[in-house]
Design a protein around this motif. Structure first.
Motif, short mmCIF file in Angstrom:
data_model
loop_
_atom_site.label_atom_id
_atom_site.label_comp_id
_atom_site.label_asym_id
_atom_site.label_seq_id
_atom_site.Cartn_x
_atom_site.Cartn_y
_atom_site.Cartn_z
N PRO A 8 6.31 5.66 -6.51
CA PRO A 8 6.10 4.99 -5.22
C PRO A 8 6.18 3.49 -5.39
CG PRO A 8 4.36 6.60 -5.69
CD PRO A 8 5.14 6.42 -6.95
N SER A 9 6.54 2.81 -4.32
CA SER A 9 6.59 1.35 -4.39
C SER A 9 5.17 0.78 -4.46
CB SER A 9 7.29 0.78 -3.14
OG SER A 9 6.50 1.00 -2.00
N ASP A 10 5.08 -0.47 -4.92
CA ASP A 10 3.78 -1.12 -4.97
C ASP A 10 3.18 -1.24 -3.57
OD1 ASP A 10 4.09 -1.36 -7.65
OD2 ASP A 10 4.47 -3.51 -7.67
N GLU A 11 4.05 -1.43 -2.56
CA GLU A 11 3.55 -1.53 -1.19
C GLU A 11 2.88 -0.23 -0.75
OE1 GLU A 11 6.50 -2.45 -2.21
OE2 GLU A 11 6.59 -4.60 -1.82
N GLU A 12 3.51 0.91 -1.11
CA GLU A 12 2.92 2.20 -0.75
C GLU A 12 1.58 2.42 -1.45
OE1 GLU A 12 6.24 5.50 0.03
OE2 GLU A 12 6.53 4.47 -1.87
N LEU A 13 1.55 2.10 -2.76
CA LEU A 13 0.31 2.31 -3.51
C LEU A 13 -0.80 1.39 -3.03
CD1 LEU A 13 1.71 2.82 -7.13
CD2 LEU A 13 0.87 4.55 -5.56
N THR A 14 -0.44 0.16 -2.68
CA THR A 14 -1.44 -0.77 -2.16
C THR A 14 -1.98 -0.28 -0.82
OG1 THR A 14 -0.39 -2.63 -3.28
CG2 THR A 14 -1.88 -3.15 -1.47
N ALA A 15 -1.09 0.23 0.03
CA ALA A 15 -1.54 0.78 1.31
C ALA A 15 -2.43 1.99 1.10
CB ALA A 15 -0.32 1.15 2.17
N PHE A 16 -2.13 2.80 0.09
CA PHE A 16 -2.98 3.95 -0.25
C PHE A 16 -4.36 3.49 -0.67
CE2 PHE A 16 -4.66 6.78 -3.56
CZ PHE A 16 -4.70 7.99 -2.88
N ILE A 17 -4.40 2.47 -1.55
CA ILE A 17 -5.68 1.94 -2.02
C ILE A 17 -6.50 1.40 -0.86
CG2 ILE A 17 -6.74 0.08 -3.39
CD1 ILE A 17 -4.30 0.40 -5.31
N ASP A 18 -5.81 0.74 0.09
CA ASP A 18 -6.49 0.13 1.22
C ASP A 18 -6.80 1.11 2.35
OD1 ASP A 18 -6.39 -2.25 -0.11
OD2 ASP A 18 -4.62 -3.01 0.94
N GLY A 19 -6.41 2.39 2.19
CA GLY A 19 -6.67 3.38 3.22
C GLY A 19 -5.85 3.19 4.47
N GLU A 30 -1.55 11.33 -3.29
CA GLU A 30 -2.56 12.01 -4.10
C GLU A 30 -1.92 13.08 -4.99
OE1 GLU A 30 -5.50 13.46 -1.43
OE2 GLU A 30 -6.69 11.63 -1.51
N ALA A 31 -0.97 13.81 -4.43
CA ALA A 31 -0.30 14.85 -5.21
C ALA A 31 0.48 14.24 -6.37
CB ALA A 31 0.63 15.66 -4.30
N VAL A 39 2.32 7.41 -12.40
CA VAL A 39 1.91 7.02 -11.06
C VAL A 39 0.42 6.69 -11.04
CG1 VAL A 39 1.72 7.73 -8.64
CG2 VAL A 39 3.73 8.38 -9.98
N ALA A 40 -0.37 7.52 -11.73
CA ALA A 40 -1.81 7.29 -11.79
C ALA A 40 -2.12 5.96 -12.48
CB ALA A 40 -2.50 8.44 -12.53
N GLU A 41 -1.39 5.64 -13.54
CA GLU A 41 -1.63 4.40 -14.27
C GLU A 41 -1.28 3.19 -13.41
OE1 GLU A 41 0.56 4.67 -17.87
OE2 GLU A 41 -0.92 5.94 -18.87
N ARG A 42 -0.16 3.29 -12.67
CA ARG A 42 0.21 2.15 -11.82
C ARG A 42 -0.80 1.97 -10.69
NH1 ARG A 42 6.24 0.61 -9.95
NH2 ARG A 42 6.33 0.40 -12.19
#
Length: 264
Positions: A8-19, A30-31, A39-42
């Protein structure tokens, strides 16, 4: 058929972190975190390297922080056993963070060993460690695609100006026989970090990273991090690092070429 996930892009992961993702996208990320350790490490890296802890927890210190934080911690669902260790440690990280605020401890990255400010001796080690962690997740596929035309390169490099006061041209950052891929602003410890990413056809991903520095000039030096070679140096206003998988002699030669062209 390959089951490897596309990162996933950093933007997607950041949005995931931010809910900020919807239920379907949240479930998808999550999957991927459960199935793919990279993916988990990033995700863990982004959670640690870019969250504004002081701003996020400041309201909790104003009144009755213990009750409010206990409610937050109670609301965190139990981690599923199948989740990789990297994501499990991220949940433990946030639990420890909340507990520290409850105890009245001023929370920041330096206190919990996640990062440090860009001043004094720390900028010569901590920020490079964070960059190496990030770049170690790159593969040639991460930087696949055509080389951007010069006008696109120039526009991306222009975005490095502003707080960093970096006025760079495509010619200044061009590396011999290595493809320019992108230039972007990242953030570490609340401060901007310029990353110029390249793809070496022989050894894979390479990056030139720059931060503002008041530590004074420093002659080039070499170190190894995460299986890569790093050449780092500083002038009166900025600290630089060139990181990649190329042999030390070649990395030194490339860094010398960059230093001869960049005068910030």
């Amino acid at each position: 058929m390959s089951t490897k996930h596309i990162m996933p892009s950093d933007e997607e992961l950041t949005a995931f972190i931010d809910g900020e993702l919807g239920a379907e996208e949240t479930a998808r990320i999550e999957a991927m975190v459960e199935a793919d350790e990279a993916v988990a490490e990033r995700l863990e890296f982004l959670a640690r390297a870019s969250l504004p802890y002081k701003q996020a927890f400041a309201p909790l210190l104003d009144a009755a922080p213990q009750a409010r934080l206990e409610a937050m911690v109670s609301a965190i669902p139990a981690a599923r056993p199948a989740r990789p260790a990297a994501f499990m440690s991220r949940r433990g990280f946030f639990g420890a963070l909340a507990a520290s605020v409850v105890a009245g401890i001023a929370v920041d990255r330096a206190m919990i060993g996640v990062g440090a400010s860009f001043s004094g001796k720390d900028e010569n080690s901590e920020w490079r460690a964070v960059v190496a962690e990030y770049i170690s997740l790159y593969t040639p596929e991460t930087l696949a695609g055509p080389v951007p035309p010069r006008d696109v390169q120039a526009a991306q490099l222009a975005s490095l100006d502003g707080d960093l006061r970096l006025q760079l041209s495509p010619e200044q950052v061009a590396l011999p026989d290595i493809d320019f891929k992108r230039a972007q602003i990242l953030q570490y410890d609340g401060k901007p970090l310029a990353q110029i990413a390249y793809l070496d056809p022989e050894t894979g991903p390479m990056a030139l990273c720059i931060v503002a520095s008041d530590g004074g000039p420093k002659a080039p030096d070499i170190e190894g991090r995460k299986g890569m070679n790093v050449v780092y140096w500083a002038n009166a206003t900025h600290a630089f690092m060139l990181i990649g998988h190329a042999p030390v002699d070649r990395m030194t030669e490339i860094a010398d070429a960059v230093r001869s062209k960049i005068s910030v």
